[in-house]
Design a protein around this motif. Structure first.
Motif, short mmCIF file in Angstrom:
data_model
loop_
_atom_site.label_atom_id
_atom_site.label_comp_id
_atom_site.label_asym_id
_atom_site.label_seq_id
_atom_site.Cartn_x
_atom_site.Cartn_y
_atom_site.Cartn_z
N VAL A 254 -16.84 16.47 -8.24
CA VAL A 254 -17.41 15.20 -8.79
C VAL A 254 -16.40 14.43 -9.01
N LYS A 255 -15.34 14.92 -9.88
CA LYS A 255 -14.31 14.08 -10.41
C LYS A 255 -13.16 13.59 -9.33
N ILE A 256 -13.08 14.72 -8.40
CA ILE A 256 -12.15 14.53 -7.27
C ILE A 256 -12.84 13.45 -6.25
N ILE A 257 -14.14 13.70 -6.06
CA ILE A 257 -15.01 12.53 -5.20
C ILE A 257 -14.69 11.20 -5.88
N ASP A 258 -14.70 10.96 -7.14
CA ASP A 258 -14.59 9.69 -7.81
C ASP A 258 -13.33 9.08 -7.62
N ARG A 259 -12.29 9.96 -7.58
CA ARG A 259 -10.82 9.55 -7.54
C ARG A 259 -10.60 9.10 -6.28
N LEU A 260 -11.08 9.89 -5.20
CA LEU A 260 -11.06 9.31 -3.80
C LEU A 260 -11.77 7.92 -3.41
N GLN A 261 -12.85 7.67 -4.10
CA GLN A 261 -13.67 6.76 -3.94
C GLN A 261 -12.54 5.38 -4.38
N GLU A 262 -11.99 5.83 -5.52
CA GLU A 262 -11.17 4.76 -6.12
C GLU A 262 -10.14 4.30 -5.01
N LEU A 263 -9.88 5.21 -4.21
CA LEU A 263 -8.56 5.13 -3.22
C LEU A 263 -9.18 4.67 -1.85
N GLY A 264 -10.51 4.29 -1.73
CA GLY A 264 -11.15 3.84 -0.61
C GLY A 264 -11.69 4.87 0.37
N LEU A 265 -11.82 6.11 -0.18
CA LEU A 265 -12.38 7.19 0.69
C LEU A 265 -13.89 7.69 0.23
N GLN A 266 -14.81 7.58 1.30
CA GLN A 266 -16.07 7.81 1.02
C GLN A 266 -16.50 9.16 1.08
N ALA B 110 -14.22 17.86 4.72
CA ALA B 110 -14.97 16.71 4.71
C ALA B 110 -14.06 15.60 4.96
N MET B 111 -12.86 15.46 4.39
CA MET B 111 -11.99 14.29 4.73
C MET B 111 -11.55 14.14 5.99
N ILE B 112 -11.35 15.45 6.80
CA ILE B 112 -10.87 15.53 8.29
C ILE B 112 -12.24 14.94 8.98
N GLU B 113 -13.30 15.31 8.71
CA GLU B 113 -14.55 15.09 9.20
C GLU B 113 -14.81 13.55 9.16
N GLN B 114 -14.59 13.04 8.27
CA GLN B 114 -14.67 11.55 8.00
C GLN B 114 -13.64 10.99 8.73
N GLY B 115 -12.67 11.33 9.15
CA GLY B 115 -11.46 10.78 9.80
C GLY B 115 -10.43 10.23 8.88
N TYR B 116 -10.50 10.32 7.64
CA TYR B 116 -9.45 10.04 6.68
C TYR B 116 -8.20 10.47 6.86
N VAL B 117 -8.15 11.90 7.30
CA VAL B 117 -6.95 12.46 7.52
C VAL B 117 -7.05 13.30 8.79
N PHE C 38 -4.19 17.74 1.63
CA PHE C 38 -3.26 18.05 0.38
C PHE C 38 -1.97 17.19 -0.06
N GLU C 39 -1.18 17.15 1.17
CA GLU C 39 0.00 16.40 0.84
C GLU C 39 -0.16 14.90 0.35
N THR C 40 -1.39 14.29 0.83
CA THR C 40 -1.55 12.65 0.66
C THR C 40 -2.50 12.93 -0.74
N TYR C 41 -3.48 13.64 -0.96
CA TYR C 41 -4.58 13.36 -2.08
C TYR C 41 -4.76 14.53 -3.04
N LEU C 42 -4.81 15.77 -2.27
CA LEU C 42 -5.37 16.53 -3.10
C LEU C 42 -4.59 17.87 -3.92
N GLY C 43 -3.41 17.72 -3.49
CA GLY C 43 -2.40 18.51 -3.91
C GLY C 43 -1.82 18.34 -5.40
N ARG C 44 -1.38 19.26 -6.08
CA ARG C 44 -0.69 18.84 -7.38
C ARG C 44 0.23 17.58 -7.53
#
Ligand code: AMP
Ligand code: ZN
Ligand code: FE
Ligand code: FE
Length: 275
Positions: A102-114, A137-144, A151-157
């Motif tokens: 949920v926290k990751i989804i919120d962050r992505l939302q702030e970055l413009g990814l639904q 899910a990000m690939i599915e939605q065409g965000y990456v 991982f390199e753009t959003y999810l990685g450490r």
């Protein structure tokens, strides 16, 4: 011949094949046995009717822990997948993963990814929700375009939507697995950056080292082989198979032979019947 691949993921965590499909695939590959070792769950094993054939199925798990800011993955073998304490603890971890998603989804939302939690849970199926499912899910939605890009753009450490995961300590994972009658193995020690962490985990009472692993170099294999002998640890190996697409981790790519498996069985027998 490496007839036993002791590190295999299924759809119960972030693998692409169901436990039944993995077993079929293993038979097709001519393996004699596999261990299903999903991340932080035994649900794949619990859902499976015992295969009534020549393939040996070992009940396993891979518990991701954290020690001094490093990833330490603890494998458990021959565990009782109905052990109440184990199941309770895994349920807690699963819940914490959901809260993190949920926290990751919120962050992505702030970055413009639904993205919706609903879809991510669907992708994860019955198993614990992880970043790989969010990446899909990000690939599915065409965000990456690719999993790596997610991982390199959003999810990685260190990336903008990175949220650390709730983690057990290695000693907690070891004790949990042992209480469930299992034997404990340090997964892919070659991926642990700090040698002193490996030594600490050995002092915690780990039973074995995953010496054979696709990413281990010949030098790694020799080093961990000697370390296992010196520390009287059992030697294991496995491919870390997650599905048929990653060529490096093909099923059976790493594992142990009949003789090494016999030693493992012997030790498991001792640990299951202490004294
Ligand atoms: P999680 O358990 O949700 O933290 O996700 C961990 C999983 O994400 C790992 O098992 C890998 O499969 C995958 N992963 C982690 N970091 C990366 C990365 N930099 N590139 C690709 N996959 C990664
Ligand atoms: Zn995985
Ligand atoms: Fe691992
Ligand atoms: Fe793994």
């Amino acid at each position: 011949m490496n007839n036993y691949d002791l590190h295999v993921h299924t759809t119960a965590s972030d693998g692409l094949l169901s436990p039944a499909e993995v077993i079929l695939h293993a038979r097709h590959c001519g393996l004699r046995g596999i261990a299903i070792t999903d991340h932080d769950t035994v649900s794949g094993l619990r859902s499976l009717a015992r295969p009534g054939d020549e393939l040996q199925l070992i009940s396993g798990i891979e518990i991701n822990t954290d020690y001094q800011n490093q990833e330490v993955h603890i494998l458990g073998y021959f565990i009782d997948v109905e052990n109440p304490e184990l199941l309770q603890r895994l349920e807690k971890i699963k819940q914490a993963r959901l809260e993190r998603a949920v926290k990751i989804i919120d962050r992505l939302q702030e970055l413009g990814l639904q993205l919706t939690l609903e879809r991510i849970r669907q992708i994860a199926g019955a198993g614990p929700v992880g970043r790989p499912h969010i990446a899909r899910a990000m690939i599915e939605q065409g965000y990456v375009d690719t999993y790596q890009a997610a991982f390199e753009t959003y999810l990685g450490r260190g990336c903008p939507a990175y949220i650390p995961r709730y983690r057990l300590l290695p000693q907690e994972a070891i004790s949990l697995i042992k209480k469930a009658g299992g034997i404990t193995v340090l997964a892919h020690p070659g991926l642990v950056q700090d040698q002193t962490v490996i030594e600490s985990v050995i002092r915690m009472g780990i039973d074995g080292l995953e010496v054979f692993y696709p990413e281990h170099t010949q030098a790694d294999i020799e080093q961990f082989w000697h370390l296992a002998r010196k520390s009287k640890l059992v030697v294991t190996g496995g491919s870390d198979f997650h599905g048929t697409e990653k060529t490096r981790n093909q099923l059976g790519r790493a594992g142990i032979n009949d003789q090494q498996f016999a030693i493992l069985l012997d030790i498991a027998g001792i640990s299951r019947h202490p004294g």
